[in-house]
Design an enzyme around this catalytic site. Structure first.
Site, PDB file in Angstrom:
ATOM      1  N   CYS A 127      -8.757   4.659  37.500  1.00 57.54           N
ATOM      2  CA  CYS A 127      -8.655   5.791  38.418  1.00 57.54           C
ATOM      3  C   CYS A 127      -9.763   5.756  39.464  1.00 57.54           C
ATOM      4  O   CYS A 127     -10.947   5.603  39.124  1.00 57.54           O
ATOM      5  CB  CYS A 127      -8.723   7.097  37.636  1.00 57.54           C
ATOM      6  SG  CYS A 127      -8.565   8.558  38.685  1.00 57.54           S
ATOM      7  N   CYS A 152     -14.482  12.662  38.138  1.00 54.44           N
ATOM      8  CA  CYS A 152     -13.626  13.492  37.291  1.00 54.44           C
ATOM      9  C   CYS A 152     -14.440  14.262  36.257  1.00 54.44           C
ATOM     10  O   CYS A 152     -15.056  13.682  35.353  1.00 54.44           O
ATOM     11  CB  CYS A 152     -12.586  12.619  36.604  1.00 54.44           C
ATOM     12  SG  CYS A 152     -11.420  13.573  35.601  1.00 54.44           S
ATOM     13  N   GLU A 188      12.987  13.843  48.955  1.00 57.47           N
ATOM     14  CA  GLU A 188      12.194  14.897  48.332  1.00 57.47           C
ATOM     15  C   GLU A 188      13.067  15.829  47.472  1.00 57.47           C
ATOM     16  O   GLU A 188      12.649  16.258  46.401  1.00 57.47           O
ATOM     17  CB  GLU A 188      11.462  15.718  49.403  1.00 57.47           C
ATOM     18  CG  GLU A 188      10.294  14.989  50.052  1.00 57.47           C
ATOM     19  CD  GLU A 188       9.207  14.633  49.074  1.00 57.47           C
ATOM     20  OE1 GLU A 188       8.859  15.480  48.227  1.00 57.47           O
ATOM     21  OE2 GLU A 188       8.688  13.510  49.139  1.00 57.47           O
TER      22      GLU A 188
END
Length: 357
Positions: free
Chosen positions: A208, A214, A41
């Site tokens: 997607c 969306c 990370e």
């Protein structure tokens, strides 16, 4: 249930299902070990996965666990970090490893709040570690996630604005899956969706999983959202290098201050002007006539464009007693790898090795 509530309820299950089928798998840090996840990370902050894949295994080989990292010399840590940039990450990584040993008995804390007390670990990074390793119901909010949220829910605002960022955090928290066991897959899904599908340029909207949810897609606002950040002006800075070699062929390096360009790294003496460079050279017994000018080259930092002009000189026997105003070490070419030095200097010395003097 209103439309927004339906969207929020659908988001996590769809993302988890999509990630399991189409997300990224087999990355070396996709595990439950806090040390390995934390290391990845930190490395992945403002750095592409492809780049980290090269550095991560070498770093793990040198420091296989948090105790090995905490016990390491800072210069060795910085040396292995060379080329990844943002060197404060490496220094914070080293400090955080020592925190884990001294404050948590060598065990990473499980909560996001406690993880945030580690040097260099912000809320989003702490949340990722807690979710991946301990199934904590915590959300991340990096650049990729902000883009996904702005588009899927048509959230319009200034990304740099604190109030708008707080709004995005609230939205991200509202979307968390109910089942804590889904958290590692969910968080990975957020990362994968933003990095591979909902990309900044040329997003793959037809692939997607949120396509029909969306709002930006429905409103034809994909290119508009999120609002682009205002361009940060890039400063042009001149930097003069004093590249000195003694009679044994060693190069003089000194450790730069912790703050500023290349903080904490070993570098040749630097000056902001030619006059200052001559003054530096004089401390080594060199005059302007002793210096050989090399070709100027540039190196881009985040908000700076460095124009680097190296001047080289040979320090003869008896001249290598350095003024007390300059502390440093003469480093042989064979030992450069053991010092954390800036990438442009490392490249320069390797390329110019045979022709500098």
């Amino acid at each position: 249930m209103n439309k927004q509530a339906v969207q929020e309820a659908e988001f996590a299950p769809r993302l988890v299902s999509w990630q399991r089928q189409h997300g990224r798998h087999g990355l070396p840090w996709q595990c439950r070990e806090p040390y390995k996840v934390w290391l990845s990370e930190i490395m992945l902050q403002q750095t592409q996965v492809s780049t980290v894949l090269d550095y991560y295994p070498r770093f793990l080989a040198a420091f296989p666990d948090v105790r090995a990292l905490a016990a390491a010399d800072e210069d060795k840590v910085l040396g292995l970090w060379q080329g990844l940039g943002y060197y404060s990450r490496a220094r914070n990584l080293h400090k955080a490893a020592r925190q884990v040993i001294s404050e948590f008995s060598g065990n990473f804390p499980h909560s996001r709040v406690e993880l945030q007390t580690l040097c260099g670990v912000g809320r989003s990074t702490a949340a990722a570690i807690a979710a991946f390793c301990f199934d904590a119901r915590e959300t991340i909010l990096d650049g990729n996630v902000k883009r996904v949220l702005c588009r899927v829910f048509a959230l319009d605002g200034d990304i740099a604005n604190k109030a708008f960022e707080d709004q995005l955090w609230r939205k991200a928290e509202a979307l968390l899956p109910l089942n804590a066991a889904d958290m590692p897959v969910y968080i990975q899904g957020l990362m994968d969706l933003g990095a591979t599908v909902c990309k900044r340029g040329k997003p793959l909207c037809c692939s997607c999983p949120m396509n029909d949810l969306c709002q930006a897609y429905a409103q034809n606002r994909i290119a508009e959202l999120p609002r682009k950040k205002k361009a940060v002006s890039v400063k042009n800075l001149s930097l003069y290098w004093l590249v000195l070699r003694n009679c044994d062929g060693a190069i003089f390096l000194h450790k730069r201050p912790a703050k500023g360009i290349w903080g904490g790294l070993w570098c040749v003496p630097c000056a902001d002007s030619l006059d200052d460079l001559y003054q530096l050279a004089a401390k080594f017994g060199c005059t302007a006539e002793d210096l050989t000018e090399s070709i100027e080259f540039t190196h881009r930092l985040t908000h700076r464009q460095l124009h680097i002009l190296p001047f080289a000189a040979q320090i003869n026997t008896g001249q290598d007693a350095v003024s007390s105003a300059i502390t440093g070490e003469w480093v042989s070419s064979d030992n450069l790898n053991t010092y954390g030095i800036p990438k442009p200097l490392y490249d320069y010395l390797n390329v110019k090795q045979s022709s500098l003097f």
